[in-house]
Motif scaffolding. Structure first.
Motif, PDB file in Angstrom:
ATOM      1  N   UNK A   1     -10.266   0.108   5.825  1.00 60.74           N
ATOM      2  CA  UNK A   1      -8.811   0.214   5.658  1.00 60.74           C
ATOM      3  C   UNK A   1      -8.238  -1.101   5.129  1.00 60.74           C
ATOM      4  N   UNK A   2      -8.715  -2.200   5.664  1.00 56.77           N
ATOM      5  CA  UNK A   2      -8.261  -3.518   5.202  1.00 56.77           C
ATOM      6  C   UNK A   2      -8.611  -3.720   3.733  1.00 56.77           C
ATOM      7  N   UNK A   3      -9.785  -3.227   3.339  1.00 57.49           N
ATOM      8  CA  UNK A   3     -10.226  -3.362   1.946  1.00 57.49           C
ATOM      9  C   UNK A   3      -9.262  -2.647   0.995  1.00 57.49           C
ATOM     10  N   UNK A   4      -8.736  -1.476   1.436  1.00 55.11           N
ATOM     11  CA  UNK A   4      -7.861  -0.671   0.577  1.00 55.11           C
ATOM     12  C   UNK A   4      -6.376  -0.870   0.895  1.00 55.11           C
ATOM     13  N   UNK A   5      -6.055  -1.963   1.564  1.00 53.94           N
ATOM     14  CA  UNK A   5      -4.673  -2.198   1.992  1.00 53.94           C
ATOM     15  C   UNK A   5      -3.701  -2.206   0.809  1.00 53.94           C
ATOM     16  N   UNK A   6      -4.152  -2.750  -0.296  1.00 59.71           N
ATOM     17  CA  UNK A   6      -3.306  -2.831  -1.491  1.00 59.71           C
ATOM     18  C   UNK A   6      -2.869  -1.453  -1.976  1.00 59.71           C
ATOM     19  N   UNK A   7      -3.670  -0.441  -1.665  1.00 60.96           N
ATOM     20  CA  UNK A   7      -3.421   0.908  -2.161  1.00 60.96           C
ATOM     21  C   UNK A   7      -2.753   1.804  -1.103  1.00 60.96           C
TER      22      UNK A   7
END
Length: 256
Positions: free
Chosen positions: A224-230
């Motif tokens: 989730x942190x990895x895709x936070x930007x999205x």
């Protein structure tokens, strides 16, 4: 009791008074049985005569089920909501729910499903006493075949993009350079949200151990942190989190 009363009516059929007495017993018992039946049943579980809405792609629904629950065993948690706050949450056997899902989707309600497989019930020791666990309890989760990441991108710079365009932009943006692409995606609402479905090589079994549930949730949290930007939703790190079903209606956007 009903069978016994009918047997006696046949035996004493020449005695109208006794037959009338037995008929009253039969009527009373049938009312009791009918009352009990409707008390324990859910209309969702007994209604079979339905017309599938044209928006329901049965093959797509079956595909999603077979990917998340390949063994077809265990219980799953699902929920229906009409957008007014009234929520109907149930537990049902995987195969039984798969057979009825097209009917449920024809209600045009918000329909959610958890990818976790649950045990029906379990007894544990707590403070020296036996406690029976049932329902959508995290301590009843047996396994999960997938990790789902919910991207609510409507409030990001990518809001309004069609799902395919959004995904292509993620590819160009390097979103999957260090973390592989998902097995497939579910558009939870066009221009607003998307689920990334990561199927595991084999089911992740919790063995009813809190530390194994925590490991699953920590892994999901890092994704989730990895895709936070999205616009990744932090709430979906919960093992029993509910996600929108394919072909379901979204009352917020008025779309399928």
């Amino acid at each position: 009791k009903i069978k016994d009363a009918r047997r006696k009516m046949e035996k004493f059929k020449d005695n109208p008074e006794r037959c009338q007495k037995y008929q009253k017993q039969i009527d009373y018992s049938m009312k009791r049985e009918e009352h009990y039946y409707w008390k324990i049943q859910d209309p969702i579980s007994i209604c079979e005569d339905f017309i599938i809405a044209p928006t329901v792609n049965i093959e797509m629904v079956d595909f999603h089920f077979k990917q998340l629950f390949p063994s077809g065993k265990g219980y799953v948690s699902f929920m229906l909501g009409d957008g007014s706050g009234r929520i109907n949450r149930r537990m049902m056997e995987v195969e039984k729910l798969r057979q009825k899902m097209s009917y449920l989707l024809s209600f045009d309600m918000n329909t959610y499903l958890s990818p976790a497989v649950y045990a029906h019930r379990r007894t544990i020791k707590q403070d020296g006493e036996e406690v029976v666990l049932q329902g959508a309890n995290k301590n009843l989760i047996i396994e999960s075949q997938a990790i789902l990441i919910d991207l609510d991108y409507r409030n990001t710079e990518f809001g309004g993009l069609l799902a395919e365009d959004f995904y292509e932009l993620m590819l160009d943006d390097g979103a999957f350079d260090t973390l592989s692409e998902p097995s497939y995606c579910v558009v939870s609402s066009e221009g607003r949200g998307m689920q990334l479905v990561y199927l595991l090589d084999e089911p992740y079994r919790t063995k009813f151990k809190p530390e194994l549930i925590e490991r699953y949730e920590n892994t999901t949290r890092r994704m989730i942190e990895h895709f936070q930007k999205y616009g990744s939703d932090p709430a979906c790190c919960d093992t029993g989190h509910l996600f929108r079903m394919p072909c379901s209606f979204n009352t917020k956007s008025g779309t399928y």
